[in-house]
Design a protein around this motif. Structure first.
Motif, mmCIF file in Angstrom:
data_model
loop_
_atom_site.group_PDB
_atom_site.id
_atom_site.type_symbol
_atom_site.label_atom_id
_atom_site.label_comp_id
_atom_site.label_asym_id
_atom_site.label_seq_id
_atom_site.Cartn_x
_atom_site.Cartn_y
_atom_site.Cartn_z
ATOM 1 N N LEU A 10 0.831 -1.212 0.000
ATOM 2 C CA LEU A 10 0.000 0.000 0.000
ATOM 3 C C LEU A 10 0.863 1.259 0.000
ATOM 4 N N ASP A 11 0.278 2.327 -0.484
ATOM 5 C CA ASP A 11 0.954 3.625 -0.488
ATOM 6 C C ASP A 11 1.167 4.099 0.955
ATOM 7 N N PRO A 12 2.387 4.520 1.316
ATOM 8 C CA PRO A 12 2.612 4.972 2.711
ATOM 9 C C PRO A 12 1.726 6.154 3.101
ATOM 10 N N PRO A 55 11.807 2.673 6.326
ATOM 11 C CA PRO A 55 11.990 4.080 6.749
ATOM 12 C C PRO A 55 12.010 5.062 5.584
ATOM 13 N N GLY A 56 12.595 4.648 4.462
ATOM 14 C CA GLY A 56 12.642 5.541 3.302
ATOM 15 C C GLY A 56 11.260 5.854 2.760
ATOM 16 N N LEU A 57 10.429 4.805 2.602
ATOM 17 C CA LEU A 57 9.067 5.016 2.109
ATOM 18 C C LEU A 57 8.233 5.792 3.125
ATOM 19 N N LEU A 58 8.498 5.544 4.415
ATOM 20 C CA LEU A 58 7.755 6.261 5.457
ATOM 21 C C LEU A 58 8.044 7.768 5.392
ATOM 22 N N GLY A 70 4.684 13.531 1.546
ATOM 23 C CA GLY A 70 3.505 13.693 0.703
ATOM 24 C C GLY A 70 2.289 14.139 1.495
ATOM 25 N N VAL A 71 2.112 13.587 2.706
ATOM 26 C CA VAL A 71 0.959 13.964 3.536
ATOM 27 C C VAL A 71 1.073 15.411 4.016
ATOM 28 N N HIS A 90 12.114 6.437 -6.070
ATOM 29 C CA HIS A 90 10.879 5.665 -6.195
ATOM 30 C C HIS A 90 9.700 6.634 -6.142
ATOM 31 N N LEU A 91 8.889 6.631 -7.193
ATOM 32 C CA LEU A 91 7.716 7.501 -7.213
ATOM 33 C C LEU A 91 6.527 6.772 -6.596
ATOM 34 N N LEU A 92 5.769 7.475 -5.747
ATOM 35 C CA LEU A 92 4.586 6.891 -5.125
ATOM 36 C C LEU A 92 3.421 6.955 -6.108
ATOM 37 N N VAL A 93 2.741 5.824 -6.261
ATOM 38 C CA VAL A 93 1.595 5.747 -7.186
ATOM 39 C C VAL A 93 0.353 5.361 -6.387
#
Length: 267
Positions: free
Chosen positions: A20-22, A133-136, A142-143, A238-241
């Motif tokens: 899932l998207d973080p 941790p990187g994705l977090l 983003g949030v 890494h781009l979030l989709v």
């Protein structure tokens, strides 16, 4: 000590929750926090517990890891239970010692409050267990991005969070080294009575704090030598989709929060 630490550790099992998207997970955790705070009865607590258990099972991570995540806060849970027992005077009198009386309402509310704390700590561990941790950090940026319009720096906040998470195991390692050094001089922490343990822990604060400041200074010099500058434009590897399942994930948490709030208002 570091081996028992679960904060900030990701456990990859390849479940759909991991994919899932973080940003969806962070938003869902805020909704879950609202739902848990609104829980005030046993039926609502039961619904929240079943909901939590369903998602914990979906991560394919053994439940014992979630129990371990909540274990360090057992003292706080006992404290919350005791406060409710001492302050609530509703329900049937169960026990009386002198001028103090234990009521059934206090016991019930204390158990609900402690259970809410256990659910909150164990379930929010899903966020760190299923997200690197990187994705977090990327999800947090983003949030928080919409808040940049009011002057809040998302990049600065995510940098602070990532450094804080990275420093926790480092500081624990340094504490362990100091404890072993003191044990080699004859001051074994495990053999001392509780009063002496408290004094010894206080004596640990000075070297650990000095070591943390030294490492922070080294980190700053290292970042500056590499030309790091807060606020500079950056690209993402890494781009979030955002996918449809992310929307459904958040929607399920919104339904839980709305249901618990409605039950709390009506009952």
């Amino acid at each position: 000590m570091r081996g028992k630490l679960l904060i900030g550790r990701s456990i990859d099992t390849g479940s759909w929750v991991h994919g899932l998207d973080p940003r969806a997970k962070l938003t869902a955790m805020v909704l879950y926090l609202i739902a848990i705070v609104a829980v005030g009865s046993w039926p609502a607590l039961g619904v929240a517990a079943v909901f939590s258990l369903t998602y914990m099972t979906a991560t394919k991570i053994p439940l014992k890891y979630y129990v371990k995540a909540a274990k360090p806060l057992w003292v706080l849970m006992v404290f919350i239970f005791a406060v409710q027992c001492f302050t609530v005077t509703e329900g049937t009198a169960l026990w009386q010692i002198g001028s103090w009386t234990l009521y059934s309402g206090g016991v019930s509310l204390g158990l609900i409050s402690a259970s809410r704390m256990a659910l909150l700590v164990s379930f929010t561990a899903i966020l760190t267990f299923t997200t690197t941790p990187g994705l977090l950090n990327q999800g947090m940026a983003g949030v928080l991005k919409p808040f940049e319009a009011i002057g809040l720096s998302a990049q600065r906040l995510t940098l602070m969070m990532s450094i804080a998470l990275r420093f926790i195991p480092t500081i624990l390692d340094e504490s362990q080294k100091i404890v072993k050094a003191q044990a080699a001089r004859g001051a074994d922490l495990r053999e001392l009575p509780w009063k002496e343990k408290g004094k010894m822990l206080v004596s640990l604060l000075v070297p650990v704090t000095v070591g943390a400041f030294r490492r922070a200074e080294e980190l700053v010099l290292s970042m500056e030598s590499r030309g790091y500058r807060i606020g500079a434009p950056r690209s993402e590897y890494h781009l979030l989709v955002w996918k449809r399942r992310d929307t459904w994930f958040i929607l399920s948490f919104a339904i839980l929060a709305a249901s618990v709030l409605t039950y709390r208002i009506l009952m």
